[in-house]
Design an enzyme around this catalytic site. Structure first.
Site, short mmCIF file in Angstrom:
data_model
loop_
_atom_site.label_atom_id
_atom_site.label_comp_id
_atom_site.label_asym_id
_atom_site.label_seq_id
_atom_site.Cartn_x
_atom_site.Cartn_y
_atom_site.Cartn_z
N HIS A 184 0.85 -1.19 0.00
CA HIS A 184 0.00 0.00 0.00
C HIS A 184 0.88 1.24 0.00
O HIS A 184 1.49 1.60 1.01
CB HIS A 184 -0.90 -0.02 1.24
CG HIS A 184 -2.08 0.91 1.16
ND1 HIS A 184 -2.12 2.01 0.34
CD2 HIS A 184 -3.29 0.89 1.80
CE1 HIS A 184 -3.28 2.63 0.48
NE2 HIS A 184 -4.01 1.97 1.36
N HIS A 187 -2.91 7.02 -0.99
CA HIS A 187 -3.94 7.64 -0.15
C HIS A 187 -3.41 8.38 1.07
O HIS A 187 -4.17 8.68 1.99
CB HIS A 187 -4.97 6.60 0.31
CG HIS A 187 -5.60 5.85 -0.81
ND1 HIS A 187 -6.27 4.66 -0.64
CD2 HIS A 187 -5.64 6.10 -2.15
CE1 HIS A 187 -6.70 4.21 -1.80
NE2 HIS A 187 -6.33 5.07 -2.74
N TYR A 189 -0.90 7.30 3.20
CA TYR A 189 -0.32 6.46 4.24
C TYR A 189 1.21 6.47 4.12
O TYR A 189 1.77 7.23 3.33
CB TYR A 189 -0.92 5.06 4.19
CG TYR A 189 -2.40 5.08 4.51
CD1 TYR A 189 -2.86 5.44 5.78
CD2 TYR A 189 -3.36 4.80 3.53
CE1 TYR A 189 -4.21 5.50 6.07
CE2 TYR A 189 -4.71 4.87 3.81
CZ TYR A 189 -5.14 5.21 5.08
OH TYR A 189 -6.47 5.29 5.37
#
Length: 383
Positions: A184, A187, A189
């Site tokens: 990931h 977004h 993070y």
């Protein structure tokens, strides 16, 4: 039936061409039976980080409904400040891995495949009353997405150990039967905080230029590749938008996009997952008014690409004032992109929350408008 351009003629319903999305794809050791994935969506339904039988049933229902590749909710890597709350699953410990083995077995039993999304929230973790001293948020520069000081900045010396936490999570995922891992990096993070200049103010070799900001995410990819071997696919999810900034940009041009992605690909990424709120919006409209971010990603790397963003929405979806309403998707838009070679797999979120059998209903021509549900009805239905 072929038309004069060499493409498949689309029937009024689009059904004939939709079948093109029901062909297999192989990447490394992973073979998916069609081109539909379940997008990762946080649930916080694993007490003490351990996925239970309900989690296995939740993902298995989507596999039984035709979804070829399930991408899990974000899973905390084994680092004390990786995420909050503790109901978000993690990927370390015998009980946890036994829980994940039950999940992967259940998905495989329904003919699906499954990827574990490896997640560190970074500064987005926040500070909470029940935090211990090891849970202080860490990030590239000790600031959150709004530029407000929070937690502390990671030292240069800490970064190799943090990369190894991703590697351990990936190795554990492979041991638990996952078919792929997704890192990931989107977004807002942790890894996206390194990529975005508004959250990365570092003056060492990990900040400043785009190449330097990409350095740590690429080191994470390299560590994961070393941990899982050459064949297990590594997916990397990235985005322009952030959870509180829909207009944010990590890169402002196709040239910069290529500079961002090249180190990740060289480090070992097999599949790229550019996260957009609308799959059909041009990535760089001044350079090409038609080509999506997925299309640019495919053009720049040649790797398999996962498109995502409002697929299957039949009605306008408005999550609030921030970012404005999202117009409905359409099968024609999606198929045009697929036929143009802009993506290889399409990830679906809200439609699969509302209807676990949505993919099979698409296959069987049972959705009048490809969406078949009111977007708002899916909210909160994380069953």
């Amino acid at each position: 039936m072929d038309d004069a351009t060499g493409g498949q003629e689309r029937s009024d319903s689009g059904k004939d061409t939709v079948q093109d999305l029901f062909t297999p794809l192989t990447v490394g050791s992973l073979t998916v039976r069609n081109r539909f994935a379940m997008a990762p969506m946080t649930r916080a339904a694993s007490p003490d980080g351990i996925p239970g039988p309900d989690v296995a049933a939740y993902y298995a229902r989507r596999a039984a409904g035709g979804t070829a590749l399930v991408i899990t909710e974000g899973i905390r890597i084994p680092h004390p400040a990786a995420g909050w709350p503790d109901r978000i699953p993690n990927l370390d410990g015998a009980d946890v891995l036994a829980g994940w083995r039950a999940v992967t077995d259940a998905v495989h039993a329904e003919g699906g495949t499954i990827a574990a999304q490896l997640w560190h929230q970074g500064a987005a973790r926040g500070v909470h009353d029940d935090d211990g001293p090891d849970h202080v948020p860490v990030s590239p520069s000790g600031v959150d997405l709004a530029g407000v000081a929070i937690g502390r900045a990671l030292s240069t010396e800490e970064l190799p150990e943090l990369a190894q936490a991703y590697a351990l999570a990936a190795a554990n995922a492979r041991a638990a039967g996952f078919d792929a891992v997704e890192i990931h990096g989107a977004h807002g993070y942790l890894l996206d905080q390194f990529l975005w200049e508004h959250t990365n103010h570092r003056t060492d070799g990990y900040g400043g230029s785009l190449a330097a900001r990409t350095r740590f995410p690429a080191e994470v990819v390299a560590a994961v590749r070393a941990a899982v071997g050459p064949d297990l696919p590594i997916i990397f999810r990235f985005s322009q938008w952030k959870m509180n900034r829909y207009d944010a940009q990590v890169v402002g041009s196709a040239t910069e996009l290529e500079q961002l992605l090249a180190p990740l690909v060289e480090a070992g990424v097999d599949v790229l997952h550019p996260s957009t709120r609308r799959h059909y919006v041009p990535g760089f409209p001044d350079e090409d008014p038609r080509l999506s971010l997925a299309g640019w990603t495919k053009k720049m790397t040649g790797l398999p690409v996962i498109a995502v963003g409002s697929v299957g929405l039949e009605t306008e979806f408005n999550p609030g004032e921030a970012g404005g309403p999202i117009p409905p998707s359409s099968i024609d838009r999606l198929l045009d992109q697929y036929e143009a070679g802009e993506f290889d797999i399409v990830a679906v979120g809200r439609a699969l929350l509302a209807d676990p059998a949505w993919v099979n209903r698409v296959r069987d021509g049972k959705l009048d408008q490809f969406g078949g549900f009111d977007a708002a009805s899916a909210l909160g239905r994380l069953y």
